[in-house]
Enzyme design. Structure first.
Site, PDB file in Angstrom:
ATOM      1  N   CYS A 163     -19.164  24.045 -21.940  1.00 23.55           N
ATOM      2  CA  CYS A 163     -19.418  23.213 -20.752  1.00 23.55           C
ATOM      3  C   CYS A 163     -18.557  23.703 -19.597  1.00 23.55           C
ATOM      4  CB  CYS A 163     -19.085  21.767 -21.080  1.00 23.55           C
ATOM      5  SG  CYS A 163     -19.120  20.618 -19.684  1.00 23.55           S
ATOM      6  N   SER A 190     -16.828  22.032 -17.650  1.00 20.13           N
ATOM      7  CA  SER A 190     -15.545  21.316 -17.575  1.00 20.13           C
ATOM      8  C   SER A 190     -14.456  22.089 -18.318  1.00 20.13           C
ATOM      9  CB  SER A 190     -15.677  19.905 -18.157  1.00 20.13           C
ATOM     10  OG  SER A 190     -16.658  19.192 -17.456  1.00 20.13           O
ATOM     11  N   HIS A 226     -13.080  24.589 -15.937  1.00 19.81           N
ATOM     12  CA  HIS A 226     -12.181  24.054 -14.904  1.00 19.81           C
ATOM     13  C   HIS A 226     -10.732  24.074 -15.397  1.00 19.81           C
ATOM     14  CE1 HIS A 226     -15.271  22.874 -12.130  1.00 19.81           C
ATOM     15  NE2 HIS A 226     -15.826  22.024 -12.959  1.00 19.81           N
ATOM     16  N   HIS A 228     -15.051  20.453 -25.866  1.00 18.36           N
ATOM     17  CA  HIS A 228     -15.217  18.999 -26.007  1.00 18.36           C
ATOM     18  C   HIS A 228     -16.669  18.623 -26.263  1.00 18.36           C
ATOM     19  CE1 HIS A 228     -16.150  19.973 -21.868  1.00 18.36           C
ATOM     20  NE2 HIS A 228     -16.968  18.946 -21.913  1.00 18.36           N
ATOM     21  N   CYS A 251     -21.649  16.225 -24.793  1.00 20.61           N
ATOM     22  CA  CYS A 251     -21.240  16.087 -23.387  1.00 20.61           C
ATOM     23  C   CYS A 251     -22.429  16.177 -22.440  1.00 20.61           C
ATOM     24  CB  CYS A 251     -20.168  17.096 -22.989  1.00 20.61           C
ATOM     25  SG  CYS A 251     -19.735  16.911 -21.237  1.00 20.61           S
TER      26      CYS A 251
HETATM   27  N1  LIG Z   1     -18.431  13.620 -14.704  1.00 21.76           N
HETATM   28  C1  LIG Z   1     -18.397  14.003 -15.960  1.00 21.76           C
HETATM   29  O1  LIG Z   1     -18.130  13.184 -16.845  1.00 21.76           O
HETATM   30  C2  LIG Z   1     -18.725  15.420 -16.319  1.00 21.76           C
HETATM   31  C3  LIG Z   1     -19.056  15.749 -17.648  1.00 21.76           C
HETATM   32  C4  LIG Z   1     -19.438  17.070 -17.914  1.00 21.76           C
HETATM   33  C5  LIG Z   1     -19.456  18.021 -16.926  1.00 21.76           C
HETATM   34  N2  LIG Z   1     -19.073  17.666 -15.661  1.00 21.76           N
HETATM   35  C6  LIG Z   1     -19.103  18.624 -14.552  1.00 21.76           C
HETATM   36  O2  LIG Z   1     -20.454  18.779 -14.150  1.00 21.76           O
HETATM   37  C7  LIG Z   1     -20.577  20.056 -13.484  1.00 21.76           C
HETATM   38  C8  LIG Z   1     -21.757  20.806 -14.082  1.00 21.76           C
HETATM   39  O3  LIG Z   1     -21.474  21.215 -15.407  1.00 21.76           O
HETATM   40  P1  LIG Z   1     -22.425  22.276 -16.159  1.00 21.76           P
HETATM   41  O4  LIG Z   1     -21.753  22.559 -17.456  1.00 21.76           O
HETATM   42  O5  LIG Z   1     -23.831  21.819 -16.110  1.00 21.76           O
HETATM   43  O6  LIG Z   1     -22.234  23.521 -15.181  1.00 21.76           O
HETATM   44  P2  LIG Z   1     -23.094  24.859 -15.044  1.00 21.76           P
HETATM   45  O7  LIG Z   1     -22.171  25.867 -14.500  1.00 21.76           O
HETATM   46  O8  LIG Z   1     -23.833  25.130 -16.315  1.00 21.76           O
HETATM   47  O9  LIG Z   1     -24.201  24.465 -13.950  1.00 21.76           O
HETATM   48  C9  LIG Z   1     -23.989  24.471 -12.572  1.00 21.76           C
HETATM   49  C10 LIG Z   1     -25.306  24.820 -11.894  1.00 21.76           C
HETATM   50  O10 LIG Z   1     -25.147  24.749 -10.485  1.00 21.76           O
HETATM   51  C11 LIG Z   1     -25.816  25.845  -9.888  1.00 21.76           C
HETATM   52  N3  LIG Z   1     -25.205  26.086  -8.569  1.00 21.76           N
HETATM   53  C12 LIG Z   1     -24.029  26.716  -8.302  1.00 21.76           C
HETATM   54  N4  LIG Z   1     -23.793  26.698  -6.969  1.00 21.76           N
HETATM   55  C13 LIG Z   1     -24.832  26.050  -6.397  1.00 21.76           C
HETATM   56  C14 LIG Z   1     -25.159  25.697  -5.047  1.00 21.76           C
HETATM   57  N5  LIG Z   1     -24.353  25.993  -4.018  1.00 21.76           N
HETATM   58  N6  LIG Z   1     -26.297  24.992  -4.827  1.00 21.76           N
HETATM   59  C15 LIG Z   1     -27.117  24.672  -5.840  1.00 21.76           C
HETATM   60  N7  LIG Z   1     -26.860  24.986  -7.141  1.00 21.76           N
HETATM   61  C16 LIG Z   1     -25.732  25.666  -7.408  1.00 21.76           C
HETATM   62  C17 LIG Z   1     -25.664  26.971 -10.885  1.00 21.76           C
HETATM   63  O11 LIG Z   1     -26.647  27.961 -10.716  1.00 21.76           O
HETATM   64  C18 LIG Z   1     -25.818  26.227 -12.207  1.00 21.76           C
HETATM   65  O12 LIG Z   1     -27.166  26.132 -12.618  1.00 21.76           O
HETATM   66  C19 LIG Z   1     -19.228  20.751 -13.670  1.00 21.76           C
HETATM   67  O13 LIG Z   1     -18.424  20.538 -12.523  1.00 21.76           O
HETATM   68  C20 LIG Z   1     -18.640  20.015 -14.858  1.00 21.76           C
HETATM   69  O14 LIG Z   1     -17.241  20.105 -14.906  1.00 21.76           O
HETATM   70  C21 LIG Z   1     -18.727  16.397 -15.341  1.00 21.76           C
HETATM   71 ZN   LIG Z   2     -18.496  18.675 -20.729  1.00 20.61          ZN
END
Ligand SMILES: NC(=O)c1ccc[n+]([C@@H]2O[C@H](COP(=O)([O-])OP(=O)(O)OC[C@H]3O[C@@H](n4cnc5c(N)ncnc54)[C@H](O)[C@@H]3O)[C@@H](O)[C@H]2O)c1
Ligand SMILES: [Zn+2]
Ligand SMILES: [Zn+2]
Length: 366
Positions: A40, A42, A45, A61, A164
């Site tokens: 993931c 996260s 990060h 996680h 997640c």
């Molecule tokens: N709030 C929570 O509880 C929680 C839980 C899990 C993950 N997250 C967060 O959610 C986010 C996404 O996680 P993920 O694992 O799906 O990430 P990921 O990297 O798999 O997906 C991100 C997507 O965004 C796209 N992208 C990048 N820049 C862009 C832009 N400027 N405009 C449009 N699209 C763009 C990428 O091509 C990709 O498809 C991360 O920041 C992660 O840490 C939060």
């Molecule tokens: Zn996650």
């Protein structure tokens, strides 16, 4: 007992797979043989240092596995049970738990005390477990309330994603924002989390589901999952495009990337009375800006933590949805890889590749 785990000792350095000592389960702990781990953003990060964690630590996680041993007081699972892990470890007694927000509980029992014997260690050094789990390991030693028992017929690779991405994205739509039938929705960022938000929007009966990404492959997956419109943010201004497609803005937007600009876009693309939910982890301490006069139009900007889950209820429900063919989790898995290749999977994620890489263990090896 000794196991292999991926350890972060230094920010920015490649992950090293090391042999570490894992303790026996305490009364309220569960020892799990890891079956699958989703990679993931996260994790990245913390590995790359946009969020801080004490070093050294084991990231990861999003995992599933089979219970190997349980402590004397554990009632929810027994050896042999199939489980999904969840970072939302709850105490069941605090104000947040008792007011129905157990996903925000900060249970002190989630980790062992700092001066206690660590769950994971090597040569006298204890390792932190990211989000109380530390899933990048062959075995996991976690609190009982960090796991949920699932139907053993559920494939454990797809189950890991529920740990997640799916709970987070789907839950942000159905639990946090409570999107009603017939709504218009935009999802910015279609990785594992954003695609799960698209699935949640479709399941909620949204009639307009706009998927926004810069990667055409991710947009194509969003289309297969039921998105009605695709916006390539590398070629058009996503705010102007959403306003054009919806005649003024969407009722609900979700940001699933974790960037200042895209979080601000989520608010700017709202219709009057609209509701923007930021799922992405915008870098720690980064401020985001909105035009305050827009608040007069009853627009809302809020966060969502792990899809506002009650995971012991939600995860079996998502498993059931998958088993009935209503949640295409196999399509979310871009790659099944061995544990040794986990660092490559993190690199793929840094480059923005499709959906999820999932580490699958072949435990015949030991
Ligand atoms: N709030 C929570 O509880 C929680 C839980 C899990 C993950 N997250 C967060 O959610 C986010 C996404 O996680 P993920 O694992 O799906 O990430 P990921 O990297 O798999 O997906 C991100 C997507 O965004 C796209 N992208 C990048 N820049 C862009 C832009 N400027 N405009 C449009 N699209 C763009 C990428 O091509 C990709 O498809 C991360 O920041 C992660 O840490 C939060
Ligand atoms: Zn996650
Ligand atoms: Zn609590």
């Amino acid at each position: 007992m000794q196991i292999r785990a991926a350890v972060v000792r230094e920010i920015g350095a490649p992950l090293a797979i090391e042999t570490v000592e894992i303790d026996e389960p305490r009364a309220d702990e569960v020892l799990i043989r890891t079956a699958a781990i989703g990679v993931c953003h996260s994790d990245l990060h913390f590995i790359d240092g946009t969020y801080a964690a004490d070093l050294p630590f084991v990231p990861g996680h999003e995992s599933s596995g089979i219970v190997e041993a349980v402590g004397a007081d554990v009632r929810h699972v027994a050896p042999g049970d199939h489980v999904i892990t969840c970072m939302s470890v709850f105490c069941g007694e605090c104000r947040l738990c008792l007011t129905g927000r157990s996903h925000l509980c900060d249970s002190p029992a989630a980790d062992r005390a700092a001066d206690d014997v660590p769950r994971l260690s090597a040569d006298g050094t204890g390792f932190g477990q990211l989000y109380h789990l530390g899933s990048f390991a062959e075995k996991l030693l976690v609190h009982e309330r960090a796991v949920v028992k699932i139907d053993p017929a559920m494939p454990l690779d797809a189950a890991a994603l529920i740990g997640c991405a799916v709970t987070t994205g789907f839950g942000a739509v159905v639990n946090t924002a409570e999107v009603p039938f017939g709504s218009s929705v935009a999802v910015i960022g279609c990785g594992g989390v954003g695609l799960s938000a698209v699935l949640g929007a479709v399941a909620s009966g949204a009639t307009t589901v706009i998927a926004i990404d810069v990667n055409p492959d991710n947009l194509e997956l969003a289309r297969r999952f039921g998105a009605t419109h695709l916006v390539d943010a590398s070629t058009v201004d996503p705010v102007a495009e959403v306003q054009r497609l919806t005649d003024g803005g969407v009722e609900f937007s979700f940001e699933a990337i974790g960037r200042k600009e895209t979080a601000e876009q989520a608010f700017r693309m709202l219709a009057v009375g609209g509701d923007a939910t930021i799922i992405g982890m915008v870098p720690e301490h980064q401020l985001i800006e909105i035009d305050a006069s827009e608040l007069l139009f009853e627009k809302t900007l809020r966060g969502s933590n792990m899809g506002s889950n009650r995971f012991r209820l939600d995860m079996p429900m998502l498993v059931d949805r998958h088993r009935r063919g209503l949640l295409p989790l196999d399509d979310l898995i871009a790659d099944r890889i061995t544990f040794d290749r986990i660092d490559e999977a993190l690199d793929e994620l840094r480059r923005g590749r499709v959906a999820r890489s999932v580490v699958v263990f072949d435990h015949d090896e030991g």
